[in-house]
Design a protein around this motif. Structure first.
Motif, PDB file in Angstrom:
ATOM      1  N   LYS A 190       0.683  -1.402   0.206  1.00 12.70           N
ATOM      2  CA  LYS A 190      -0.009  -0.019  -0.229  1.00 12.70           C
ATOM      3  C   LYS A 190       0.661   1.034   0.137  1.00 12.70           C
ATOM      4  N   LEU A 191       1.791   0.745   0.628  1.00 11.99           N
ATOM      5  CA  LEU A 191       2.905   2.480   0.196  1.00 11.99           C
ATOM      6  C   LEU A 191       3.859   2.862  -0.656  1.00 11.99           C
ATOM      7  N   SER A 192       3.846   1.575  -1.155  1.00 12.41           N
ATOM      8  CA  SER A 192       5.011   1.602  -2.616  1.00 12.41           C
ATOM      9  C   SER A 192       3.341   2.174  -3.525  1.00 12.41           C
ATOM     10  N   GLU A 193       2.490   1.815  -3.381  1.00 15.27           N
ATOM     11  CA  GLU A 193       1.774   2.379  -3.741  1.00 15.27           C
ATOM     12  C   GLU A 193       1.640   3.572  -4.098  1.00 15.27           C
ATOM     13  N   MET A 194       0.587   4.284  -2.516  1.00  9.74           N
ATOM     14  CA  MET A 194       1.240   5.784  -1.954  1.00  9.74           C
ATOM     15  C   MET A 194       2.440   6.752  -3.011  1.00  9.74           C
ATOM     16  N   ARG A 195       3.106   6.102  -2.853  1.00 10.42           N
ATOM     17  CA  ARG A 195       4.347   6.632  -2.900  1.00 10.42           C
ATOM     18  C   ARG A 195       4.450   6.977  -5.469  1.00 10.42           C
ATOM     19  N   SER A 196       4.287   5.963  -6.051  1.00  6.82           N
ATOM     20  CA  SER A 196       4.077   5.703  -7.195  1.00  6.82           C
ATOM     21  C   SER A 196       2.919   6.386  -7.775  1.00  6.82           C
TER      22      SER A 196
ATOM     23  N   THR B 176       5.965  11.322  -0.569  1.00  5.03           N
ATOM     24  CA  THR B 176       7.714  11.088  -1.311  1.00  5.03           C
ATOM     25  C   THR B 176       7.731  10.346  -0.690  1.00  5.03           C
ATOM     26  N   ASP B 177       8.953  10.104  -0.982  1.00  4.81           N
ATOM     27  CA  ASP B 177       9.828   8.420  -0.876  1.00  4.81           C
ATOM     28  C   ASP B 177      10.487   9.098   0.438  1.00  4.81           C
ATOM     29  N   ASP B 178      10.767  10.012   0.926  1.00  2.61           N
ATOM     30  CA  ASP B 178      11.345  10.362   2.453  1.00  2.61           C
ATOM     31  C   ASP B 178      10.085   9.877   3.273  1.00  2.61           C
ATOM     32  N   GLU B 179       8.974  10.027   3.132  1.00  2.00           N
ATOM     33  CA  GLU B 179       7.751   9.703   3.617  1.00  2.00           C
ATOM     34  C   GLU B 179       7.566   7.567   4.236  1.00  2.00           C
TER      35      GLU B 179
ATOM     36  N   ARG C  57      10.079   6.370   2.823  1.00  3.59           N
ATOM     37  CA  ARG C  57      10.991   5.379   3.832  1.00  3.59           C
ATOM     38  C   ARG C  57      11.097   5.290   5.429  1.00  3.59           C
ATOM     39  N   ARG C  58      10.578   6.479   6.013  1.00  2.95           N
ATOM     40  CA  ARG C  58      10.071   6.636   7.121  1.00  2.95           C
ATOM     41  C   ARG C  58       8.868   5.448   7.998  1.00  2.95           C
ATOM     42  N   ALA C  59       7.601   5.769   7.051  1.00  5.33           N
ATOM     43  CA  ALA C  59       6.411   4.844   6.118  1.00  5.33           C
ATOM     44  C   ALA C  59       7.451   3.665   6.683  1.00  5.33           C
ATOM     45  N   LYS C  60       8.486   3.060   5.834  1.00  2.83           N
ATOM     46  CA  LYS C  60       8.222   1.436   5.907  1.00  2.83           C
ATOM     47  C   LYS C  60       9.517   1.093   7.418  1.00  2.83           C
ATOM     48  N   GLU C  61       9.932   1.870   7.643  1.00  7.44           N
ATOM     49  CA  GLU C  61      11.113   1.956   8.793  1.00  7.44           C
ATOM     50  C   GLU C  61       9.637   1.721   9.320  1.00  7.44           C
ATOM     51  N   LEU C  62       9.331   2.344  10.505  1.00  4.26           N
ATOM     52  CA  LEU C  62       8.013   2.054  11.449  1.00  4.26           C
ATOM     53  C   LEU C  62       6.506   0.536  11.666  1.00  4.26           C
TER      54      LEU C  62
ATOM     55  N   PRO D 193       1.724   8.316   6.331  1.00  3.35           N
ATOM     56  CA  PRO D 193       2.335   9.844   5.397  1.00  3.35           C
ATOM     57  C   PRO D 193       1.309  10.319   4.386  1.00  3.35           C
ATOM     58  N   GLY D 194       0.905  11.578   4.687  1.00  4.55           N
ATOM     59  CA  GLY D 194      -0.193  11.982   3.456  1.00  4.55           C
ATOM     60  C   GLY D 194      -1.441  11.863   3.991  1.00  4.55           C
TER      61      GLY D 194
END
Length: 153
Positions: A111-117, A122-125, A127-132, A143-144
């Motif tokens: 879902k995060l990857s889809e939101m980024r695409s 953003t890529d920074d958001e 990355r932070r969400a993926k770490e969490l 994010p967003g």
């Protein structure tokens, strides 16, 4: 005087108290009888013949059977009740967990990857969400998006 007046004189307050006491004890007796019958069937330590014997004893000689059962096997009744309640709670929790369909880490990452695409984050958001998500804490806010997300546990 009417019939109701005579009934009130013939049935004093103490008589009403004794009637309520006997009714309460009678109801209490049936509750105890049914709890003992349930305990007989719940006990895995008893053989079929043991269960049948206790059941016949409790049903056909209820007062004596209940008192003997409470004296002989009453100490473990509470433990069997707690074990049964815990098993029911565990089955209920498992059912809720299976039915709710808690998303896995992979689902959240996709879902995060889809939101980024789509450009929602953003890529920074990302990355932070993926770490969490990978740390097991889950994002406290999408994010967003601004709404809470399940943690995956």
């Amino acid at each position: 005087m009417s019939e109701q007046m005579y009934l009130a004189y013939d049935y004093p307050l103490l008589g009403a108290f004794w009637t309520m006491l006997w009714l309460f004890l009678w109801i209490l007796w049936f509750i105890l009888l049914f709890r003992i019958i349930a305990d007989i069937f719940r006990d895995d330590g008893l053989s079929g013949w043991g269960k049948g014997g206790w059941l016949v004893f409790v049903v056909f000689l209820p007062f004596l059977g209940v008192f003997v059962y409470v004296i002989a096997r009453g100490r473990k009744m509470g433990a069997r009740e707690i074990t049964h309640a815990r098993a029911q709670q565990k089955a209920f929790d498992s059912y809720i967990k299976d039915t709710a369909g808690t998303p896995s880490h992979a689902d959240e990452l996709s879902k995060l990857s889809e939101m980024r695409s789509r450009g929602d984050i953003t890529d920074d958001e990302f990355r932070r969400a993926k770490e969490l998500v990978l740390s097991g804490r889950g994002p406290s806010e999408r994010p967003g998006g601004g709404t809470s997300a399940p943690s995956g546990h």
